[in-house]
Write a protein that holds these residues in place. Sequence first.
Motif, PDB file in Angstrom:
ATOM      1  N   GLY A 261     -15.293  -6.292  22.235  1.00 46.48           N
ATOM      2  CA  GLY A 261     -14.813  -7.625  22.511  1.00 46.48           C
ATOM      3  C   GLY A 261     -15.134  -8.646  21.442  1.00 46.48           C
ATOM      4  N   THR A 262     -15.209  -9.882  21.855  1.00 50.59           N
ATOM      5  CA  THR A 262     -15.340 -11.028  20.974  1.00 50.59           C
ATOM      6  C   THR A 262     -16.586 -10.930  20.093  1.00 50.59           C
ATOM      7  OG1 THR A 262     -14.323 -12.334  22.735  1.00 50.59           O
ATOM      8  CG2 THR A 262     -15.301 -13.549  20.902  1.00 50.59           C
ATOM      9  N   ASN A 263     -16.398 -11.070  18.783  1.00 53.16           N
ATOM     10  CA  ASN A 263     -17.475 -11.101  17.783  1.00 53.16           C
ATOM     11  C   ASN A 263     -18.229  -9.792  17.633  1.00 53.16           C
ATOM     12  OD1 ASN A 263     -16.880 -13.772  17.288  1.00 53.16           O
ATOM     13  ND2 ASN A 263     -18.534 -14.583  18.556  1.00 53.16           N
ATOM     14  N   SER A 264     -17.854  -8.761  18.366  1.00 51.53           N
ATOM     15  CA  SER A 264     -18.561  -7.491  18.248  1.00 51.53           C
ATOM     16  C   SER A 264     -17.914  -6.619  17.180  1.00 51.53           C
ATOM     17  CB  SER A 264     -18.540  -6.742  19.589  1.00 51.53           C
ATOM     18  OG  SER A 264     -19.075  -5.438  19.429  1.00 51.53           O
ATOM     19  N   PRO A 265     -18.709  -5.981  16.319  1.00 55.68           N
ATOM     20  CA  PRO A 265     -18.148  -5.080  15.313  1.00 55.68           C
ATOM     21  C   PRO A 265     -17.780  -3.711  15.878  1.00 55.68           C
ATOM     22  CG  PRO A 265     -20.526  -5.085  15.123  1.00 55.68           C
ATOM     23  CD  PRO A 265     -20.188  -6.094  16.193  1.00 55.68           C
ATOM     24  N   ASP A 266     -18.145  -3.443  17.124  1.00 51.41           N
ATOM     25  CA  ASP A 266     -17.923  -2.119  17.713  1.00 51.41           C
ATOM     26  C   ASP A 266     -16.470  -1.947  18.131  1.00 51.41           C
ATOM     27  OD1 ASP A 266     -20.716  -1.898  17.490  1.00 51.41           O
ATOM     28  OD2 ASP A 266     -20.991  -2.750  19.490  1.00 51.41           O
ATOM     29  N   THR A 267     -15.931  -0.765  17.873  1.00 52.32           N
ATOM     30  CA  THR A 267     -14.572  -0.419  18.297  1.00 52.32           C
ATOM     31  C   THR A 267     -14.590   0.996  18.862  1.00 52.32           C
ATOM     32  OG1 THR A 267     -13.917   0.564  16.181  1.00 52.32           O
ATOM     33  CG2 THR A 267     -13.584  -1.821  16.437  1.00 52.32           C
ATOM     34  N   PRO A 268     -13.640   1.323  19.736  1.00 54.36           N
ATOM     35  CA  PRO A 268     -13.583   2.702  20.233  1.00 54.36           C
ATOM     36  C   PRO A 268     -13.384   3.714  19.117  1.00 54.36           C
ATOM     37  CG  PRO A 268     -12.313   1.257  21.645  1.00 54.36           C
ATOM     38  CD  PRO A 268     -12.701   0.434  20.451  1.00 54.36           C
ATOM     39  N   ALA A 269     -12.458   3.418  18.193  1.00 56.81           N
ATOM     40  CA  ALA A 269     -12.177   4.369  17.117  1.00 56.81           C
ATOM     41  C   ALA A 269     -13.392   4.594  16.225  1.00 56.81           C
ATOM     42  CB  ALA A 269     -10.997   3.871  16.280  1.00 56.81           C
ATOM     43  N   GLY A 270     -14.209   3.555  16.052  1.00 57.96           N
ATOM     44  CA  GLY A 270     -15.344   3.672  15.159  1.00 57.96           C
ATOM     45  C   GLY A 270     -16.656   4.029  15.813  1.00 57.96           C
ATOM     46  N   ASN A 271     -16.787   3.770  17.118  1.00 55.43           N
ATOM     47  CA  ASN A 271     -18.105   3.880  17.737  1.00 55.43           C
ATOM     48  C   ASN A 271     -18.162   4.674  19.037  1.00 55.43           C
ATOM     49  OD1 ASN A 271     -17.870   0.846  16.472  1.00 55.43           O
ATOM     50  ND2 ASN A 271     -19.818   1.806  15.961  1.00 55.43           N
ATOM     51  N   ALA A 272     -17.039   4.858  19.718  1.00 54.37           N
ATOM     52  CA  ALA A 272     -17.084   5.585  20.991  1.00 54.37           C
ATOM     53  C   ALA A 272     -17.389   7.059  20.745  1.00 54.37           C
ATOM     54  CB  ALA A 272     -15.767   5.438  21.743  1.00 54.37           C
ATOM     55  N   VAL A 273     -18.060   7.675  21.712  1.00 58.97           N
ATOM     56  CA  VAL A 273     -18.415   9.092  21.653  1.00 58.97           C
ATOM     57  C   VAL A 273     -17.673   9.812  22.771  1.00 58.97           C
ATOM     58  CG1 VAL A 273     -20.274  10.781  21.886  1.00 58.97           C
ATOM     59  CG2 VAL A 273     -20.676   8.638  20.655  1.00 58.97           C
ATOM     60  N   MET A 274     -17.040  10.944  22.427  1.00 64.11           N
ATOM     61  CA  MET A 274     -16.329  11.739  23.425  1.00 64.11           C
ATOM     62  C   MET A 274     -16.868  13.166  23.423  1.00 64.11           C
ATOM     63  SD  MET A 274     -13.841  14.063  24.395  1.00 64.11           S
ATOM     64  CE  MET A 274     -12.776  14.390  22.988  1.00 64.11           C
ATOM     65  N   ASP A 275     -17.196  13.679  24.598  1.00 62.84           N
ATOM     66  CA  ASP A 275     -17.683  15.047  24.755  1.00 62.84           C
ATOM     67  C   ASP A 275     -16.780  15.805  25.714  1.00 62.84           C
ATOM     68  OD1 ASP A 275     -20.009  14.825  23.125  1.00 62.84           O
ATOM     69  OD2 ASP A 275     -21.056  13.804  24.760  1.00 62.84           O
ATOM     70  N   GLU A 276     -16.530  17.072  25.402  1.00 63.53           N
ATOM     71  CA  GLU A 276     -15.849  17.966  26.331  1.00 63.53           C
ATOM     72  C   GLU A 276     -16.918  18.730  27.105  1.00 63.53           C
ATOM     73  OE1 GLU A 276     -12.923  20.447  24.515  1.00 63.53           O
ATOM     74  OE2 GLU A 276     -12.153  18.841  23.224  1.00 63.53           O
ATOM     75  N   VAL A 277     -16.888  18.618  28.423  1.00 63.33           N
ATOM     76  CA  VAL A 277     -17.925  19.194  29.273  1.00 63.33           C
ATOM     77  C   VAL A 277     -17.291  20.191  30.237  1.00 63.33           C
ATOM     78  CG1 VAL A 277     -19.827  18.704  30.857  1.00 63.33           C
ATOM     79  CG2 VAL A 277     -19.185  17.003  29.135  1.00 63.33           C
ATOM     80  N   ALA A 278     -17.655  21.459  30.097  1.00 62.95           N
ATOM     81  CA  ALA A 278     -17.176  22.476  31.035  1.00 62.95           C
ATOM     82  C   ALA A 278     -17.921  22.315  32.353  1.00 62.95           C
ATOM     83  CB  ALA A 278     -17.403  23.864  30.455  1.00 62.95           C
ATOM     84  N   ILE A 279     -17.184  22.133  33.434  1.00 60.83           N
ATOM     85  CA  ILE A 279     -17.812  21.956  34.737  1.00 60.83           C
ATOM     86  C   ILE A 279     -17.283  23.013  35.690  1.00 60.83           C
ATOM     87  CG2 ILE A 279     -18.146  19.491  34.345  1.00 60.83           C
ATOM     88  CD1 ILE A 279     -15.795  18.952  36.231  1.00 60.83           C
ATOM     89  N   GLN A 280     -17.741  22.966  36.929  1.00 61.23           N
ATOM     90  CA  GLN A 280     -17.338  23.927  37.941  1.00 61.23           C
ATOM     91  C   GLN A 280     -16.836  23.191  39.179  1.00 61.23           C
ATOM     92  OE1 GLN A 280     -20.626  26.583  38.780  1.00 61.23           O
ATOM     93  NE2 GLN A 280     -20.929  27.110  36.607  1.00 61.23           N
ATOM     94  N   GLU A 281     -16.117  23.912  40.015  1.00 60.47           N
ATOM     95  CA  GLU A 281     -15.715  23.333  41.294  1.00 60.47           C
ATOM     96  C   GLU A 281     -16.954  22.904  42.070  1.00 60.47           C
ATOM     97  OE1 GLU A 281     -12.635  25.385  43.628  1.00 60.47           O
ATOM     98  OE2 GLU A 281     -12.449  26.755  41.913  1.00 60.47           O
ATOM     99  N   ASN A 282     -16.833  21.786  42.754  1.00 57.96           N
ATOM    100  CA  ASN A 282     -17.893  21.185  43.581  1.00 57.96           C
ATOM    101  C   ASN A 282     -18.971  20.489  42.755  1.00 57.96           C
ATOM    102  OD1 ASN A 282     -16.768  22.008  46.128  1.00 57.96           O
ATOM    103  ND2 ASN A 282     -17.508  24.076  45.682  1.00 57.96           N
ATOM    104  N   ASP A 283     -18.835  20.448  41.428  1.00 56.06           N
ATOM    105  CA  ASP A 283     -19.717  19.579  40.655  1.00 56.06           C
ATOM    106  C   ASP A 283     -19.395  18.128  40.995  1.00 56.06           C
ATOM    107  OD1 ASP A 283     -20.942  21.709  39.458  1.00 56.06           O
ATOM    108  OD2 ASP A 283     -20.076  21.390  37.462  1.00 56.06           O
TER     109      ASP A 283
END
Length: 387
Positions: A261-283
């Motif tokens: 947002g306003t005045n923040s240097p952070d952006t999704p493209a530059g700073n967000a972290v994405m992980d692929e997590v294998a899960i199971q039914e009922n998790d």
Amino acid sequence: MSRLLLQTQAVRAITPQARRYLATRTPECRPNLGPASAATEAESETPVRQREPLPFRFETGLSLYAKRAPRPFPPPFLSPPSGSFSDPLSTHHRSRDRRAFVNGELIRGYTNGDDAVYFSDDFIGATDGVGAWSTRPGGHAGLWSRLILHFWALETELDAARPRPPGQKYQPTPIEYLQKAYEQTIEATSKPNQWQGTTTAAGAQLHFQKSSEDPNSPASPLLYVTNLGDSQVLVLRPRDSELVYKTTEQWHWFDCPWQLGTNSPDTPAGNAVMDEVAIQENDVVLAMSDGVIDNLWEHEIITNVVNSIRKWEQGEGGKSTGDRSGGASGGMQFVAEELMKAAKVIATDPFAESPFMERAVEEGLAMEGGKLDDISVVAAICLRNGG
């Protein structure tokens, strides 16, 4: 969250025109938040899906506690009707619809103080607006947190529904969705009036995977978890009382998380972290604002969720819609409410020990008790579709 970035650097992104949205919509869904909720309810409409149903789905519940009443959204997102005939006559033509809109769309999700939450069959998210913006002219953190989540959810659905060439599989790209949501939020809050704010963002999109060695093997659930800041996504395996995954908090310094947002240097493209997590039914997947994790330690969250599921299976926690095993058939609402209540007990106790207090002491700050903050919980169990 209370701290905001005060860098003089302006937001770098210059947004394109918001894309045209799908014209056809299904009726909105209004989940029951229950008496414990302190949220401003928002209504969401969902684009018609143009793809085959996923093998898995989320069954969800949410519970919210606001440390103070949410601020109404400003025009043009909300145009309140005239209060009485003593008001100027020019206001009496306004709609009495108190729901919030952006670009002609009902804004998805729910506002909880400065937080916002959203859930669907395959996406849950929590955003935490920086409350300090309320002290600044034109500041509205709750609007920012809600719009980020609205556009994020919409981009997720639009891409999933986009026609593809034969043989091309859909591959989620959550950081791209969040980047587009960030750009559209900047544009939406820039005209006709400028509204400032910043927010963290955490979300989990449910998808699936198949074995590359055996394409005929059954699908297994795969979670795409995206985070920027100190809200959190946590994955539990209740039958084993096991923590499967949790996001890592991102701070510039103590009590000042990465934020969009306003005045923040952070952006999704530059700073967000994405992980692929294998899960199971009922998790069980939790999307939470820091009002939970600042007041409850990890082991307390795990114990609370597991105990709530056990109580649900034994018939406690309200009426079910079917088999209670694992917390299904309505149990996630009970899980979310019990977790919110546990966090609220600590948050409102000036003498309690809390993770936030511990961190503050480590920073050399004199503090005792819980951290009074907005508390937002979305709890989702992964179930097989049609099961």
